[in-house]
Write a protein that holds these residues in place. Sequence first.
Motif, PDB file in Angstrom:
ATOM      1  N   GLY A 144      -6.473  10.679  -1.617  1.00 49.24           N
ATOM      2  CA  GLY A 144      -5.844   9.373  -1.816  1.00 49.24           C
ATOM      3  C   GLY A 144      -5.179   8.868  -0.546  1.00 49.24           C
ATOM      4  O   GLY A 144      -5.608   9.187   0.564  1.00 49.24           O
ATOM      5  N   VAL A 145      -4.128   8.094  -0.701  1.00 53.28           N
ATOM      6  CA  VAL A 145      -3.428   7.477   0.423  1.00 53.28           C
ATOM      7  C   VAL A 145      -2.056   8.120   0.558  1.00 53.28           C
ATOM      8  O   VAL A 145      -1.367   8.364  -0.435  1.00 53.28           O
ATOM      9  N   ARG A 146      -1.655   8.407   1.786  1.00 51.74           N
ATOM     10  CA  ARG A 146      -0.306   8.926   2.010  1.00 51.74           C
ATOM     11  C   ARG A 146       0.246   8.353   3.303  1.00 51.74           C
ATOM     12  O   ARG A 146      -0.505   7.960   4.210  1.00 51.74           O
ATOM     13  N   LEU A 147       1.583   8.282   3.369  1.00 51.73           N
ATOM     14  CA  LEU A 147       2.250   7.812   4.579  1.00 51.73           C
ATOM     15  C   LEU A 147       2.184   8.878   5.669  1.00 51.73           C
ATOM     16  O   LEU A 147       2.382  10.064   5.400  1.00 51.73           O
ATOM     17  N   LEU A 149      -6.282  -9.807  -3.055  1.00 50.09           N
ATOM     18  CA  LEU A 149      -7.210  -9.609  -1.947  1.00 50.09           C
ATOM     19  C   LEU A 149      -8.246  -8.570  -2.349  1.00 50.09           C
ATOM     20  O   LEU A 149      -8.030  -7.778  -3.270  1.00 50.09           O
ATOM     21  N   SER A 150      -9.345  -8.532  -1.612  1.00 50.13           N
ATOM     22  CA  SER A 150     -10.271  -7.415  -1.758  1.00 50.13           C
ATOM     23  C   SER A 150      -9.678  -6.204  -1.036  1.00 50.13           C
ATOM     24  O   SER A 150      -8.829  -6.342  -0.144  1.00 50.13           O
ATOM     25  N   GLN A 151     -10.140  -5.003  -1.400  1.00 50.81           N
ATOM     26  CA  GLN A 151      -9.667  -3.810  -0.700  1.00 50.81           C
ATOM     27  C   GLN A 151     -10.033  -3.859   0.773  1.00 50.81           C
ATOM     28  O   GLN A 151      -9.271  -3.392   1.629  1.00 50.81           O
ATOM     29  N   GLN A 152     -11.202  -4.435   1.081  1.00 48.04           N
ATOM     30  CA  GLN A 152     -11.624  -4.533   2.478  1.00 48.04           C
ATOM     31  C   GLN A 152     -10.673  -5.411   3.271  1.00 48.04           C
ATOM     32  O   GLN A 152     -10.280  -5.076   4.399  1.00 48.04           O
ATOM     33  N   GLY A 169      -6.535  -0.065  -4.050  1.00 43.63           N
ATOM     34  CA  GLY A 169      -7.009  -0.978  -5.084  1.00 43.63           C
ATOM     35  C   GLY A 169      -5.867  -1.706  -5.763  1.00 43.63           C
ATOM     36  O   GLY A 169      -5.908  -2.928  -5.947  1.00 43.63           O
ATOM     37  N   ARG A 170      -4.813  -0.959  -6.152  1.00 42.63           N
ATOM     38  CA  ARG A 170      -3.675  -1.602  -6.813  1.00 42.63           C
ATOM     39  C   ARG A 170      -2.940  -2.533  -5.866  1.00 42.63           C
ATOM     40  O   ARG A 170      -2.512  -3.623  -6.253  1.00 42.63           O
ATOM     41  N   ALA A 171      -2.766  -2.106  -4.619  1.00 46.77           N
ATOM     42  CA  ALA A 171      -2.076  -2.961  -3.649  1.00 46.77           C
ATOM     43  C   ALA A 171      -2.867  -4.247  -3.396  1.00 46.77           C
ATOM     44  O   ALA A 171      -2.301  -5.338  -3.321  1.00 46.77           O
ATOM     45  N   ALA A 202       0.837  -1.203   0.000  1.00 45.37           N
ATOM     46  CA  ALA A 202       0.000   0.000   0.000  1.00 45.37           C
ATOM     47  C   ALA A 202       0.874   1.256   0.000  1.00 45.37           C
ATOM     48  O   ALA A 202       0.550   2.254  -0.661  1.00 45.37           O
ATOM     49  N   ALA A 203       1.992   1.210   0.736  1.00 45.75           N
ATOM     50  CA  ALA A 203       2.906   2.355   0.763  1.00 45.75           C
ATOM     51  C   ALA A 203       3.583   2.550  -0.590  1.00 45.75           C
ATOM     52  O   ALA A 203       3.812   3.678  -1.028  1.00 45.75           O
TER      53      ALA A 203
END
Length: 303
Positions: free
Chosen positions: A56-59, A29-32, A21-23, A14-15
């Motif tokens: 989005g996602v950030r560290l 796996l599902s995103q959940q 979604g891509r991770a 994920a990082a």
Amino acid sequence: MDLDLGQVHAFVLAADELHFGRAAGRLALSQQALSKRIARLESLLGVRLLERGGQGVRLTEEGGRFLEPARLALAAGDAATAAVAHRDRPLRVDVWGHLFAPMRTLAQVAGTALEPGHGRDLPAVAAALLHGGIDAGFGRVHPPLPSGLTHRLVRLEPVDTVLSRDHPLATATELRPDQLRDSVLWAPAALDRLDFLHRFADRFGVTARAEGTNLGLAHFLTGLTADPRRFTLLPADLPLPKSAGLRSIPLTRPSPLYAWSLLWRSETAHPALDRLITSCAAQARRSRWLEHDPSRDWLPDPS
């Protein structure tokens, strides 16, 4: 504290992707399910590692500090498993820089069982190494590299300029790189992802650039002939299709060299890796692959 490496792996992917979604897709796996793994890891550590929001996602700051040790933990787990369970499997090696045909070199040094793959680019191969998906990579290495990786130079390969027979310089028997400054550099992807071509253009004053999509050498060469002002750089002994209407012209004063390197995790247990490294060094000595004269050759600054 007992870390679950499955949870750590979910966090690292994920990082790397900064996209759940891509991770999740990389882990099948599902995103959940991915989110639950990371949430359990955060609960165990007592800190938030990733921020999820409209941007989005950030560290987080804590996630940034945890990331590199997490990679090392995964690498250590892979090494421990490989030491007892996978000693007989082929060495998994990803190559990148496909238009420059890395397999032409790797095939000459493969004295052990290899399972070749095709990475997208150096960052993707480095990530695959760090999370244990492959054992080694082969292509052009340039900074910055993540900690935990080691590389060794294997070959310095001269490149020619390749251009259409309709190009104004097509009748030359050799060219200096600076004679191309009024031409258009044709690249197979965004130039900021192609370190060698980017450095060449900056060093020799090529300001006009055109970018395509990497769909293989044949497609790339077709795009090269679409504009008679275009040129590109390819290995000097790479065969070109006879019907393509192209010329390969040596570059001199200076001659650009493309650097091929073997890349691997600093801590790895696959027994075939040492044999591959030794084979690379022996072939380089026999074929004089590492000869370099700074007065006549050009290599991009390593910094």
